[in-house]
Design a protein around this motif. Structure first.
Motif, mmCIF file in Angstrom:
data_model
loop_
_atom_site.group_PDB
_atom_site.id
_atom_site.type_symbol
_atom_site.label_atom_id
_atom_site.label_comp_id
_atom_site.label_asym_id
_atom_site.label_seq_id
_atom_site.Cartn_x
_atom_site.Cartn_y
_atom_site.Cartn_z
ATOM 1 N N TYR A 61 0.833 -1.209 0.000
ATOM 2 C CA TYR A 61 0.000 0.000 0.000
ATOM 3 C C TYR A 61 0.866 1.258 0.000
ATOM 4 O O TYR A 61 0.521 2.263 -0.635
ATOM 5 N N GLY A 62 1.994 1.208 0.696
ATOM 6 C CA GLY A 62 2.898 2.357 0.671
ATOM 7 C C GLY A 62 3.425 2.638 -0.728
ATOM 8 O O GLY A 62 3.488 3.799 -1.156
ATOM 9 N N ARG A 63 3.785 1.587 -1.449
ATOM 10 C CA ARG A 63 4.285 1.756 -2.821
ATOM 11 C C ARG A 63 3.232 2.425 -3.706
ATOM 12 O O ARG A 63 3.555 3.320 -4.501
ATOM 13 N N ILE A 64 1.997 1.977 -3.597
ATOM 14 C CA ILE A 64 0.939 2.520 -4.458
ATOM 15 C C ILE A 64 0.561 3.934 -4.042
ATOM 16 O O ILE A 64 0.425 4.828 -4.886
ATOM 17 N N LEU A 65 0.410 4.159 -2.755
ATOM 18 C CA LEU A 65 -0.007 5.480 -2.291
ATOM 19 C C LEU A 65 1.040 6.537 -2.582
ATOM 20 O O LEU A 65 0.705 7.710 -2.796
ATOM 21 N N GLN A 122 -3.860 11.792 -6.932
ATOM 22 C CA GLN A 122 -4.812 12.482 -6.070
ATOM 23 C C GLN A 122 -5.248 11.524 -4.967
ATOM 24 O O GLN A 122 -5.115 10.308 -5.120
ATOM 25 N N PRO A 123 -5.753 12.038 -3.859
ATOM 26 C CA PRO A 123 -6.129 11.163 -2.745
ATOM 27 C C PRO A 123 -7.148 10.104 -3.156
ATOM 28 O O PRO A 123 -8.053 10.355 -3.962
ATOM 29 N N VAL A 124 -6.982 8.911 -2.594
ATOM 30 C CA VAL A 124 -7.819 7.763 -2.940
ATOM 31 C C VAL A 124 -8.697 7.378 -1.758
ATOM 32 O O VAL A 124 -8.516 7.859 -0.631
ATOM 33 N N ILE A 125 -9.652 6.491 -2.022
ATOM 34 C CA ILE A 125 -10.457 5.873 -0.973
ATOM 35 C C ILE A 125 -9.970 4.441 -0.813
ATOM 36 O O ILE A 125 -9.964 3.669 -1.777
ATOM 37 N N ASP A 156 -1.967 12.250 3.533
ATOM 38 C CA ASP A 156 -2.135 13.238 2.469
ATOM 39 C C ASP A 156 -2.551 12.605 1.151
ATOM 40 O O ASP A 156 -2.993 13.300 0.230
ATOM 41 N N LYS A 157 -2.448 11.268 1.026
ATOM 42 C CA LYS A 157 -2.827 10.566 -0.194
ATOM 43 C C LYS A 157 -4.133 9.781 -0.027
ATOM 44 O O LYS A 157 -4.524 9.034 -0.923
ATOM 45 N N ILE A 158 -4.807 9.964 1.107
ATOM 46 C CA ILE A 158 -6.017 9.188 1.389
ATOM 47 C C ILE A 158 -7.173 10.131 1.698
ATOM 48 O O ILE A 158 -7.120 10.909 2.656
ATOM 49 N N VAL A 184 -2.991 -2.109 11.886
ATOM 50 C CA VAL A 184 -2.146 -2.073 10.691
ATOM 51 C C VAL A 184 -2.677 -1.047 9.694
ATOM 52 O O VAL A 184 -1.927 -0.216 9.155
ATOM 53 N N LEU A 185 -3.980 -1.098 9.444
ATOM 54 C CA LEU A 185 -4.584 -0.178 8.494
ATOM 55 C C LEU A 185 -4.425 1.268 8.957
ATOM 56 O O LEU A 185 -4.134 2.163 8.152
ATOM 57 N N LEU A 186 -4.595 1.514 10.233
ATOM 58 C CA LEU A 186 -4.436 2.874 10.749
ATOM 59 C C LEU A 186 -3.006 3.368 10.607
ATOM 60 O O LEU A 186 -2.776 4.557 10.332
ATOM 61 N N ARG A 187 -2.042 2.464 10.754
ATOM 62 C CA ARG A 187 -0.639 2.869 10.526
ATOM 63 C C ARG A 187 -0.435 3.323 9.085
ATOM 64 O O ARG A 187 0.242 4.317 8.816
ATOM 65 N N ILE A 188 -1.025 2.568 8.156
ATOM 66 C CA ILE A 188 -0.915 2.926 6.736
ATOM 67 C C ILE A 188 -1.567 4.288 6.490
ATOM 68 O O ILE A 188 -1.000 5.157 5.803
ATOM 69 N N ILE A 189 -2.742 4.495 7.059
ATOM 70 C CA ILE A 189 -3.469 5.750 6.851
ATOM 71 C C ILE A 189 -2.703 6.921 7.445
ATOM 72 O O ILE A 189 -2.558 7.984 6.807
ATOM 73 N N GLU A 190 -2.203 6.771 8.653
ATOM 74 C CA GLU A 190 -1.468 7.869 9.298
ATOM 75 C C GLU A 190 -0.194 8.212 8.535
ATOM 76 O O GLU A 190 0.180 9.386 8.403
ATOM 77 N N ARG A 191 0.462 7.196 7.990
ATOM 78 C CA ARG A 191 1.719 7.396 7.275
ATOM 79 C C ARG A 191 1.491 8.093 5.936
ATOM 80 O O ARG A 191 2.377 8.795 5.430
ATOM 81 N N HIS A 192 0.315 7.895 5.353
ATOM 82 C CA HIS A 192 0.048 8.413 4.003
ATOM 83 C C HIS A 192 -1.235 9.255 3.976
ATOM 84 O O HIS A 192 -1.947 9.281 2.962
#
Length: 394
Positions: A175-179, A184-187, A224-226, A214-222
Motif C-alpha cells: 500500500y505504501g508503494r501505491i499510495l 490524487q487522494p484515494v479511498i 495526504d494521499k487518502i 495495521v490499516l491505521l498505521r498505513i493511513i497515518e503514514r500516508h
C-alpha cells in the motif's frame, strides 16, 4: 390496478399478500448533498443475447447499464464504479471493468456526476506463489488506468495479496508503494470476509483489532494521499472505533449494509459518509433521506432509512456475497432493466422464497417505484419457479 399477489410458502402452498404501498414513488428533486457524501455502488446489466457463454464471457448491455448510472446521478447520488456490487471479480473481470469505467466516466462528465472507480489486482490470479512485486505491478496497472480515465480511485482489497502476504509488513509495503504514486487522494477499501471469503486475514491478521491497527498505521503514514476509508465489516462498533481514531481530514465511508442509518447520522464525536451497495436498490429512499439530513430533519431521515433496514438485512443475509442478486432483482422489479438476468448467471444464487420475502420487504420499505407494475413483473418470476396465481387477484 393490482396491488396484491399470491406468494409461496416453504411447504409449496401460497398466501395472499396485500401491498402496503399503492402509489408510485415521486422522484426526489436532484440536489448535491451537503452534510454527507453518498456513493451508491452500482450494478451492471447483462445483454442476454450478446454471448453464447454468459458465464465466462458475459456481454454487457451498455445502454441499460449507463442509463442506471444516469438515474443515480439524477437523484444526487455519487457512483462507485466497478466495485463488488458490479460483480467485480465474480463474473465481471478486469477486461470488462476497464470499458465500464471508461464509459461511466464519460457519462459522468456529461452531467457533472461524481464518480470513483475500483482499482485492484483481479487480473492477477491469486496464488501463494505470486510475489509481492507482482501484486504491486498489478495495482500500478489498474490505478494508472483509472486515473488516466479521469476517475478518482477506490483502492480495492486484493485477493492476490491476501494469498501471498506473509505478514502485516507486506501489506504496509504494497500500500505504501501505491499510495506514494497516486496523483490524487484515494479511498481505501476494507472488505470483510463475509463479502469475500478470499480476503480472510486481510492486513495480516485474523484479529479485527490487530488488522485495524495495521490499516491505521498505513493511513497515518500516508494521510495526504487518502481521502477516506470504506469498511465493510457489518460491525457498527468496530466502524465507530476506527472512525474515532482516523486523522482529522480522512473520511470514514460506511460499507455497513446492516447499520447504515445510525452510522450516517453519527454521534457527538463524528459520523460516517456512505459508500454502500444497498444505496443501489434503495436509491430513491436514500436520496430523499439524505435531503432530510441536509435540512436538519433527523427524524424524517431516520424514518425513511430505518424502514429500509429489514430489506437490506434480507438482501445481505448469508451467504453475503450473493447480495448482488437482490440488488438486480429490485432493479428488474422497478423497471430499470427488462429482464432478471445477471452476469455469470448469478440470478440463480437465491431461492424463490428469498425473492418472495424480498418483494414483501421492498413494499414495506417503500422502494417500489410503481407497485402495480412490480406485481406484474413478479408474476413471471413466480411462474417460472412453478408458483401460479391461484385466482384473479384484484
Amino acid at each position: 390496478m393490482n396491488h396484491s399477489i399470491y406468494l409461496p410458502k416453504q411447504d409449496g402452498t401460497t398466501y395472499h399478500y396485500q401491498l402496503t404501498q399503492t402509489d408510485a414513488l415521486p422522484q426526489p428533486s436532484k440536489s448535491t448533498f451537503k452534510s454527507r457524501v453518498a456513493y451508491s455502488a452500482a450494478h451492471v446489466v447483462p445483454n442476454p443475447f450478446g454471448s453464447s457463454d454468459p458465464v465466462k464471457e458475459p456481454a454487457i448491455d451498455w445502454e441499460q447499464t449507463m442509463k442506471y448510472r444516469h438515474y443515480l446521478w439524477s437523484l444526487g447520488m455519487s457512483v462507485a464504479e466497478a466495485m463488488d456490487t458490479a460483480q467485480r471479480g465474480m463474473g465481471l473481470q478486469w477486461s470488462h471493468a476497464k470499458e465500464l469505467i471508461t464509459r461511466s466516466v464519460q457519462e459522468a462528465k456529461s452531467v457533472g456526476g461524481n464518480i470513483a472507480s475500483g482499482a485492484g489486482t483481479d487480473h492477477l490470479t491469486p496464488d501463494p506463489q505470486v510475489t509481492i512485486e507482482e501484486v504491486v505491478n498489478a495495482y500500478e496497472e489498474q490505478v494508472s488506468y483509472v486515473e488516466a480515465a479521469g476517475s478518482k480511485v477506490i483502492l480495492m482489497a486484493s485477493r492476490a495479496l491476501a494469498s501471498c502476504a506473509r505478514s502485516a509488513e507486506d501489506y504496509e509495503y504494497v500500500y505504501g508503494r501505491i499510495l506514494d504514486q497516486v496523483s490524487q487522494p484515494v479511498i481505501l477499501h476494507w472488505l470483510g470476509e463475509m463479502f469475500d471469503p478470499n480476503l480472510s486475514g486481510y492486513w495480516g491478521s485474523e484479529d479485527i483489532d490487530e488488522a485495524m491497527d495495521v490499516l491505521l498505521r498505513i493511513i497515518e503514514r500516508h494521510a495526504d494521499k487518502i481521502e477516506g476509508i470504506k469498511i465493510s465489516l457489518l460491525d457498527d462498533q468496530k466502524e465507530i472505533t476506527m472512525r474515532r481514531r482516523l486523522p482529522q481530514r480522512v473520511k470514514m465511508y460506511t460499507g455497513d449494509d446492516f447499520n447504515y442509518p445510525s452510522l450516517i447520522e453519527g454521534d457527538e464525536q463524528g459520523y460516517s459518509h456512505a459508500l454502500l451497495g444497498i444505496f443501489d436498490p434503495i436509491a430513491p429512499a436514500a436520496a430523499s433521506a439524505m435531503q432530510d439530513l441536509d435540512h436538519g430533519d433527523i427524524q424524517k431521515f431516520r424514518e425513511k432509512l430505518d424502514r429500509t433496514v429489514p430489506l437490506a438485512r434480507h438482501i445481505f443475509q448469508k451467504p453475503t456475497y450473493a447480495y448482488k442478486t437482490g440488488v438486480v432483482f429490485l432493479a428488474y422489479l422497478n423497471g430499470h432493466q427488462p429482464h432478471f438476468r445477471m452476469v455469470a448467471g448469478a440470478e440463480s444464487a437465491r431461492s424463490i422464497l428469498h425473492f418472495a420475502k424480498l418483494f414483501e420487504l421492498a413494499d414495506q420499505a417503500h422502494v417500489l417505484k410503481d407497485p402495480a407494475r412490480a406485481v406484474e413483473k413478479m408474476k413471471p418470476v413466480l411462474q417460472l419457479a412453478g408458483v401460479h396465481q391461484s385466482e384473479v387477484v384484484k
